[in-house]
Scaffold this active site. Structure first.
Site, PDB file in Angstrom:
ATOM      1  N   TYR A 196       0.856  -1.192   0.000  1.00  0.00           N
ATOM      2  CA  TYR A 196       0.000   0.000   0.000  1.00  0.00           C
ATOM      3  C   TYR A 196       0.888   1.237   0.000  1.00  0.00           C
ATOM      4  O   TYR A 196       1.840   1.314   0.783  1.00  0.00           O
ATOM      5  CB  TYR A 196      -0.874  -0.021   1.256  1.00  0.00           C
ATOM      6  N   ASP A 291       9.300   2.816  -0.081  1.00  0.00           N
ATOM      7  CA  ASP A 291       8.247   3.467   0.702  1.00  0.00           C
ATOM      8  C   ASP A 291       8.471   3.051   2.150  1.00  0.00           C
ATOM      9  O   ASP A 291       8.092   1.968   2.573  1.00  0.00           O
ATOM     10  CB  ASP A 291       6.867   3.032   0.206  1.00  0.00           C
ATOM     11  N   LYS A 319       4.657   8.571   9.411  1.00  0.00           N
ATOM     12  CA  LYS A 319       4.409   7.994  10.722  1.00  0.00           C
ATOM     13  C   LYS A 319       5.411   8.458  11.790  1.00  0.00           C
ATOM     14  O   LYS A 319       5.194   9.472  12.420  1.00  0.00           O
ATOM     15  CB  LYS A 319       4.358   6.470  10.609  1.00  0.00           C
TER      16      LYS A 319
END
Ligand SMILES: Cc1ncc(COP(=O)(O)O)c(C=O)c1O
Length: 444
Positions: A196, A291, A319
């Protein structure tokens, strides 16, 4: 810290001159997002007195939420669709614990989906925020602390020479794709099934947890044209990647991947996989994009690229560098000696404990961890890709999940999500969780 510094960076591992040419778009750090504040008049003291596990207030509040927000939540994976029951509404978090609006306490393994690596509401983070907020919450102009954070990120992550701060992991991945296409002059991108990269249209192909959790074939509303240039391969499948390059000669700008998959459950790369991707991209003059929104500052201080010793061309982060909010103190705390050793120790104990509990009680469970990122699947395993992950007994996971909630343990409400520990998790938290897992596994 001024809130013009945002929670996510795109690290650009390109030369300074080429980077400068390619980053002329408006700095998005000043964009205005509307956040709705929610008031809940719930007396925590009153709830403390409650002994039995009840979710009455959550149920009531969730019913109201459903009238106002699609699905009653603001992110699909919070909706509890795959584990049954209703989402729980939370009142407060501290350290490794969460408290819901009915007064129930949980040991937390979601960690706000990753950012809470030093524990929730750390006192020093709160103090730093309070101090900085006195100066105002948004300038829409540069400020000194942007330099401080940029320097920390550049020093920490091996490939990064310059950073661009944006507002979310989705934006970071959108930006990095545009940059890769602009730099190479090619449009096709390879992503892996189950990975994702945020909810920008080009990435919503075989995109893991959100879509898998809801059982959607792919994302409705994404036009074919938006994903036409997105090629997919199974994770850990080098031959499939080589075939894609063979069949699309000179058209592929790069490969983007989660260096350890977290959005299909926890799936580590096989030993030769990432080095093969580095070799293949170099042979084809394409870019390797990590990523690291989830793995950055989690697998090690320098992220997956430091952990595996492979240097990508471009990196996206999110994050943890935000700590849920811009968080220089979070990074300082992580630099303290022993931080990652501690995360590795408690997390491997946790996962091994759950696997052993599965063995004792006759349930097939496999799982693993790297540092404070972990996962387990209700299947024999091994799990090397999304197709393997989908062999999991999701019904059993749902029963396990509900049982663990009642025991006061909060995991991500999907079989296809990684879990996270923090520096605030204690040996006692881990032992309690393992004991609870064994108890629940005996019942399901
Ligand atoms: C690997 C990865 N990339 C990108 C994103 C998107 O980040 P955000 O939710 O901040 O838009 C996520 C979110 O979970 C992620 O795990």
């Amino acid at each position: 810290m001024a809130s013009t510094i945002t929670a996510v960076s795109v690290g650009l591992g390109l030369s300074r001159s080429s980077t400068r040419k390619l980053t002329q778009t408006r700095n998005p750090s000043s964009s205005r997002l509307s956040f709705c504040s929610i008031k809940m008049a719930v007396s925590v003291e009153e709830e403390k007195k409650k002994k039995s596990f009840t979710l009455e207030k959550s149920e009531e509040a969730f019913s109201a939420a459903k009238e106002m927000m699609p699905g009653g939540v603001n992110s699909p994976v919070r909706a509890f669709k795959s584990v049954g029951g209703q989402p729980i509404l939370f009142d407060s978090v501290k350290g490794s614990h969460m408290r819901d609006i009915d007064g129930n306490e949980y040991i937390d393994y979601v960690g706000s989906w990753g950012p809470a690596i030093i524990g929730h509401a750390d006192d020093k983070v709160l103090a730093a925020l309070a101090e900085t907020m006195k100066k105002g919450t948004s300038f829409g102009a540069p400020c000194l602390l942007e330099n401080v954070l940029a320097e920390m990120v550049i020093k920490a992550v091996p490939s990064i020479e310059m950073v661009r701060f944006v507002n979310s992991g989705t934006e970071a991945c959108m930006g990095v794709l545009r940059l890769a296409r602009a730099y190479t002059g090619r449009e096709k991108i390879i992503k892996f099934e189950g990975c994702y990269h945020g909810h920008a249209d080009p990435f919503l192909v075989k995109a893991g947890s959100g879509v898998a959790t809801l059982g959607l074939p792919d994302s409705p509303g994404v036009p074919k044209a938006a994903t036409y240039e997105t090629l997919t391969a199974p994770y850990n499948d080098i031959a499939a990647v080589e075939n894609l390059f063979e069949n699309n000669k000179g058209d592929i700008c790069g490969i983007i991947l989660e260096p350890v998959v977290g959005n299909a459950g926890f799936i580590p790369p096989q030993p030769e996989f990432i080095s093969a991707l580095r070799r293949i991209t170099e042979e084809n003059n394409a870019l390797l994009i990590f990523d690291e929104v989830m793995t950055g500052f989690r697998l090690s201080y320098g992220g997956a690229q430091e952990y595996f010793g492979i240097t990508p061309d471009l990196t996206t982060l999110g994050k943890i560098i935000g700590g849920g909010l811009p968080g220089i103190h979070t990074l300082k705390r992580l630099q303290e000696p022993g931080s990652y050793e501690y995360l590795e120790k408690i997390t491997s104990e946790l996962v091994q404990g759950i696997i052993d509990a599965g063995k004792k009680t006759g349930h097939a469970i496999c799982g693993g961890n790297i540092s404070g990122m972990f996962g387990f699947f209700f299947t024999e395993g091994p799990v090397h890709n999304f197709a393997d992950a989908k062999k999991s007994d999701t019904g059993k996971f749902a029963r396990f999940y509900q049982g663990m909630l009642r025991e006061g343990v909060y995991f991500a409400p999907s079989q296809f999500e990684a879990g996270f520990t923090s520096l605030a998790h204690t040996a006692e938290d881990i032992q309690k969780t393992i004991a609870a897992a064994e108890k629940v596994l005996r019942q399901i």
